[in-house]
Design a protein around this motif. Sequence first.
Motif, short mmCIF file in Angstrom:
data_model
loop_
_atom_site.label_atom_id
_atom_site.label_comp_id
_atom_site.label_asym_id
_atom_site.label_seq_id
_atom_site.Cartn_x
_atom_site.Cartn_y
_atom_site.Cartn_z
N ASN A 86 -6.55 13.94 18.06
CA ASN A 86 -7.96 13.15 18.45
C ASN A 86 -8.49 11.37 18.08
O ASN A 86 -7.88 11.05 19.01
N SER A 87 -8.80 10.91 17.49
CA SER A 87 -8.95 9.64 17.76
C SER A 87 -7.67 8.89 16.98
O SER A 87 -8.04 7.39 17.44
N PHE A 88 -6.80 9.39 16.75
CA PHE A 88 -5.29 9.28 16.84
C PHE A 88 -3.93 9.54 17.75
O PHE A 88 -3.87 10.45 18.27
N LYS A 89 -3.66 8.75 18.79
CA LYS A 89 -2.43 8.92 19.88
C LYS A 89 -1.39 9.65 19.02
O LYS A 89 -0.23 9.94 19.89
N SER A 90 -0.77 9.02 17.66
CA SER A 90 0.50 8.98 17.96
C SER A 90 0.30 9.54 16.41
O SER A 90 -0.63 9.61 15.22
N LYS A 91 1.22 9.48 15.48
CA LYS A 91 1.16 10.02 14.13
C LYS A 91 1.31 8.31 13.06
O LYS A 91 1.88 7.32 13.67
N GLN A 92 0.30 8.46 12.70
CA GLN A 92 0.34 7.81 11.82
C GLN A 92 1.19 6.94 10.06
O GLN A 92 1.74 8.54 9.38
N ASP A 93 1.83 6.53 10.19
CA ASP A 93 2.35 6.38 8.66
C ASP A 93 1.47 5.83 7.69
O ASP A 93 1.13 5.13 6.86
N VAL A 94 0.39 7.25 6.93
CA VAL A 94 0.02 6.59 5.97
C VAL A 94 0.26 8.14 5.20
O VAL A 94 0.47 9.25 5.91
N VAL A 95 0.48 7.98 3.67
CA VAL A 95 0.26 8.59 2.73
C VAL A 95 -1.05 8.33 1.17
O VAL A 95 -1.61 7.13 1.83
N ALA A 96 -1.46 9.25 1.19
CA ALA A 96 -2.38 9.43 -0.22
C ALA A 96 -2.07 8.86 -1.69
O ALA A 96 -0.44 9.22 -1.99
N ILE A 119 -22.02 21.05 4.41
CA ILE A 119 -20.75 20.78 5.05
C ILE A 119 -20.44 20.30 4.41
O ILE A 119 -20.32 18.87 4.14
N ILE A 120 -19.15 19.58 3.17
CA ILE A 120 -18.40 18.92 3.05
C ILE A 120 -16.85 19.12 2.89
O ILE A 120 -16.57 19.66 3.43
N VAL A 121 -16.71 17.79 2.69
CA VAL A 121 -15.08 17.22 3.38
C VAL A 121 -14.57 16.06 2.08
O VAL A 121 -15.60 15.58 1.48
N PRO A 122 -13.29 16.61 1.85
CA PRO A 122 -13.11 16.05 0.58
C PRO A 122 -12.43 14.26 1.12
O PRO A 122 -12.44 14.01 2.30
N ASN A 123 -12.68 13.30 0.09
CA ASN A 123 -11.96 11.71 0.03
C ASN A 123 -10.57 11.93 -0.09
O ASN A 123 -10.36 12.50 -1.26
N VAL A 124 -9.73 11.21 0.66
CA VAL A 124 -8.39 10.73 0.08
C VAL A 124 -8.61 9.03 -0.04
O VAL A 124 -8.94 8.10 1.12
N LEU A 125 -7.91 8.78 -0.81
CA LEU A 125 -7.13 6.60 -1.28
C LEU A 125 -5.42 6.71 -0.30
O LEU A 125 -5.21 7.50 -1.23
N LEU A 126 -5.76 6.09 0.74
CA LEU A 126 -4.66 6.03 1.07
C LEU A 126 -3.73 4.64 1.29
O LEU A 126 -4.34 3.78 1.15
N VAL A 127 -2.47 4.47 1.90
CA VAL A 127 -1.65 3.58 1.84
C VAL A 127 -0.33 3.75 2.73
O VAL A 127 -0.81 4.91 3.08
N ARG A 128 0.22 2.76 3.23
CA ARG A 128 0.77 2.67 4.10
C ARG A 128 1.88 3.40 4.07
O ARG A 128 2.61 3.85 2.17
N THR A 129 2.81 4.51 4.15
CA THR A 129 4.11 5.01 3.59
C THR A 129 5.16 3.95 2.82
O THR A 129 6.12 4.38 2.43
N ASP A 130 4.97 2.51 3.71
CA ASP A 130 6.08 1.36 3.10
C ASP A 130 5.54 0.82 1.45
O ASP A 130 6.48 0.48 1.20
N MET A 131 4.52 1.21 0.94
CA MET A 131 3.77 0.56 -0.15
C MET A 131 5.57 1.56 -1.45
O MET A 131 5.83 2.44 -1.72
N LYS A 132 5.77 0.28 -2.01
CA LYS A 132 6.68 0.32 -2.79
C LYS A 132 6.30 1.20 -4.15
O LYS A 132 5.16 1.75 -4.63
N ASP A 133 7.36 2.64 -4.66
CA ASP A 133 6.48 3.47 -5.63
C ASP A 133 6.20 2.77 -7.06
O ASP A 133 5.14 3.42 -7.35
N GLU A 134 6.84 1.12 -6.88
CA GLU A 134 5.27 1.35 -8.44
C GLU A 134 4.69 0.92 -8.77
O GLU A 134 3.95 0.68 -8.97
#
Length: 325
Positions: free
Chosen positions: A108-118, A259-274
């Motif tokens: 849909n709004s994104f032409k390729s997979k985005q490197d984001v995680v929650a 109609i409801i939809v959940p919210n998420v808090l996102l960061v990039r996949t390369d954020m350090k684990d700590e």
Amino acid sequence: MRLRRLPTAAVAFAAVFSLVACGGQREPTGSGTAAGGRLTIATGNTTGVYYQLGGALASVISQKMSGYRATASETGASVQNVQGLVAGNYDIAFSLGDTAADAVKGENSFKSKQDVVALTRLYNNYTQVAVRTSAGINSIADLKGKRVSTGSPNSGTEVIARRLLEAAGLDPAKDVTAQRLGLPESVDAMKSGTIDALVWSGGLPTGGITDLTTSMGKGVKLIPIVDLLPKMQDKYGPVYSQAPIPAATYKQPADVATIIVPNVLLVRTDMKDELAEQLTKVLYDNKDALVAVNAAAKDITLDNAEKTDPVPLHPGAKKAIDGLK
């Protein structure tokens, strides 16, 4: 505008709320490392819940995480937030679950997979369709030929508004006069009579909708839209569900099924684990500070924290959630 470090560790309502008002515009992002730096949070419209909670979260991070200073930025919300997050303009981003799902799938709004995680699932967004009582609108189908605010460009609200119109058999480009307005502008346009309806996806209560229903009284009403839920689920999956907007929320005559939809808090996949672990822990350890600025934060729970599918949970966030349970 940067958020100032408060002199005490306690987050009183008045202090946090004053910081919320200082969300400001986008600033260059910081280091994003566990060693410290600046963190920028992408939120949403100034009268929406994302903006309020983002300001409170920025305040908490600045106070509780040594070496970090966080800033909450006003944005057009979900789609823009994900785009800015991936581009490196933000470090943390609020997003609707359906937009986040599109992002990781590259649809849909994104032409390729985005490197984001929650980092976590948050509270639910309620789709709030407010109409002028005199406009004769009782369903989404009745919006045909009407002037409708479908939300800010590249926002989660705009995504849902278009999907609702299509589910009702309407062409968003032809069957309504769409106004791509932010919530403050939408509320003003409703008051002045330049639009007939607005669509908003946000937590309860949303300040802008409270303002609208208070100022217009019986001149405005919220309409039920759950008749479209089966079509929404058939096409987009179980990310959509239903719940009532309690009558007391906006002093309406009765509950409004929506109609409801959940919210998420996102960061990039390369954020350090700590760092991801620290951010997740500080959010839950200081949830009361978020609740103080908007009651929607009461629904941010550890029981639901990991329910971010299809958006992957950051490994550092999972470690924090497991440790807090």
